[in-house]
Design an enzyme around this catalytic site. Structure first.
Site, PDB file in Angstrom:
ATOM      1  N   CYS A 125     -20.683 -26.421  42.390  1.00 41.65           N
ATOM      2  CA  CYS A 125     -20.672 -25.121  41.720  1.00 41.65           C
ATOM      3  C   CYS A 125     -21.640 -25.048  40.541  1.00 41.65           C
ATOM      4  O   CYS A 125     -21.889 -23.960  40.019  1.00 41.65           O
ATOM      5  CB  CYS A 125     -19.260 -24.778  41.261  1.00 41.65           C
ATOM      6  SG  CYS A 125     -18.083 -24.624  42.640  1.00 41.65           S
ATOM      7  N   HIS A 265     -19.866 -19.264  35.813  1.00 44.44           N
ATOM      8  CA  HIS A 265     -19.442 -19.501  37.188  1.00 44.44           C
ATOM      9  C   HIS A 265     -18.119 -18.800  37.483  1.00 44.44           C
ATOM     10  O   HIS A 265     -17.158 -18.929  36.727  1.00 44.44           O
ATOM     11  CB  HIS A 265     -19.312 -21.004  37.421  1.00 44.44           C
ATOM     12  CG  HIS A 265     -18.687 -21.366  38.722  1.00 44.44           C
ATOM     13  ND1 HIS A 265     -19.087 -20.798  39.924  1.00 44.44           N
ATOM     14  CD2 HIS A 265     -17.689 -22.242  39.028  1.00 44.44           C
ATOM     15  CE1 HIS A 265     -18.353 -21.303  40.896  1.00 44.44           C
ATOM     16  NE2 HIS A 265     -17.512 -22.178  40.375  1.00 44.44           N
ATOM     17  N   ASN A 295     -14.894 -17.537  44.566  1.00 39.53           N
ATOM     18  CA  ASN A 295     -15.787 -18.591  44.111  1.00 39.53           C
ATOM     19  C   ASN A 295     -16.814 -18.873  45.207  1.00 39.53           C
ATOM     20  O   ASN A 295     -16.482 -19.444  46.247  1.00 39.53           O
ATOM     21  CB  ASN A 295     -14.958 -19.850  43.809  1.00 39.53           C
ATOM     22  CG  ASN A 295     -15.786 -21.019  43.315  1.00 39.53           C
ATOM     23  OD1 ASN A 295     -16.998 -21.055  43.470  1.00 39.53           O
ATOM     24  ND2 ASN A 295     -15.114 -22.002  42.741  1.00 39.53           N
TER      25      ASN A 295
END
Length: 338
Positions: A125, A265, A295
């Site tokens: 990520c 993020h 996500n």
């Protein structure tokens, strides 16, 4: 996990470059919380309360990560009027490649017709931030005149559909930007990029690598799926987000009030809110689209950048803080003059 690392690499800067343009792609297939409830029995209210996610996108059966990345690049080209022939470097962040080799970066480079090296970065990520800072270093050093940076992941292919705490969190998507030479006052004013490898077991995919080749037995055990210790990762993510935003602002001699936009993020709304409240960042300065996409790992930040730009929230000269964090454990946080 061994004793938590309390020191981090020092903040650095990469001035004289600029981030130009934005593009994104998300698959057509919308997977709502109600769909997960009907198909898998997940509690849709629990998903909203614990994550803030209402829906996410899943790639079609024939789509892979390279397809998402090509579409994001094409969207960037269409919006800027530039093409792959205007670039001499591709840096692509992903942890869900089409295959072990050739790299997804090479697959994308071939399909879009870019002449130059194609570098693939795996930082989960944090992948887009790693790719962005790598490309910035190439441009700053004169090793690239204009770099294409893409972050994209097809998370739906590595998730266990029976894992009610992880499966609803993730979606698929990709985003892209250019990095090119800029004014002396433009660029990455300060950044913190690093890793705490001792936390690797907190978020991992055990099988399908050289350490543990896939076998029928491992498939039966679900070892080819992602595993995440949600509580431990949550605590680490809040801490690293708070700490590194403070550090880059201090290194840049800036305050929260100086920054026009925070794009972090899109992992979990509770992580985001816990961090920004601790830092006293007004929520109207923080761009969120988590509720629609979940996500998307390396796609998270560039997708959000593209939508922020469409909303008129990214203008020449603006100060933007971006932060990605995830498996590795790895992070990349930067304050950039757009």
């Amino acid at each position: 996990m061994s004793e938590r690392v309390t020191t981090r690499p020092k903040c650095r800067s990469l001035m004289g470059i600029r981030v130009v343009g934005t593009g994104k792609y998300v698959p057509d297939m919308v997977v709502s919380n109600e769909h997960l409830h009907a198909k898998l029995g997940f509690d849709s209210d629990w998903i909203v309360k614990r994550t803030g996610i209402l829906e996410r996108r899943h790639a079609a059966p024939a789509q892979a990560t390279s397809d998402l990345c090509v579409e994001a690049a094409n969207d960037l080209f269409a919006k800027t009027g530039r093409t792959a022939r205007d670039c001499d470097l591709l840096v692509l962040g992903t942890f869900t490649p089409d295959m072990s080799f050739p790299s997804t970066a090479c697959l994308v480079q071939d399909r879009i017709g870019l002449i130059g090296p194609a570098i693939e970065v795996e930082a989960a990520c944090a992948g887009f931030m790693y790719a962005l800072l790598t490309a910035s270093a190439y441009v700053k050093s004169g090793c690239s005149d204009r770099a294409l940076v893409i972050g994209g992941d097809t998370n739906s292919r590595v998730l266990n559909p029976t894992d009610i705490k992880t499966y609803p969190l993730f979606g698929d998507g990709a985003g892209a930007v250019f990095v090119e030479p800029g004014r002396p006052d433009q660029g990455v004013i300060a950044y913190s990029m690093g890793s705490e490898g001792s936390g690797g077991p907190l978020l991992q995919r055990v099988a399908c690598g050289s350490r543990t080749p896939v076998t029928p037995e491992l498939l039966a055990e679900g070892k080819h799926f992602m595993y995440m210790d949600g509580y431990a990762v949550f605590k680490w993510a809040v801490n690293i987000l708070c700490d590194t935003i403070r550090e880059v602002l201090t290194a840049a001699n800036l305050t929260v009030e100086d920054v026009g936009l925070f794009v972090v993020h899109q992992a979990n709304i509770r992580i985001i809110n816990a961090a920004i409240d601790s830092l006293n960042i007004p929520r109207n300065k923080v761009y969120n689209n988590l509720e629609r996409y979940g996500n998307t790992s390396a796609g998270s930040i560039p997708i959000a950048l593209d939508e922020a730009a469409a909303d008129g929230r990214l203008k020449d000269g603006d100060l933007v803080v971006m932060s990605g964090f995830g498996a590795g454990l790895a992070w990349g946080t930067a304050v950039i003059r757009w």
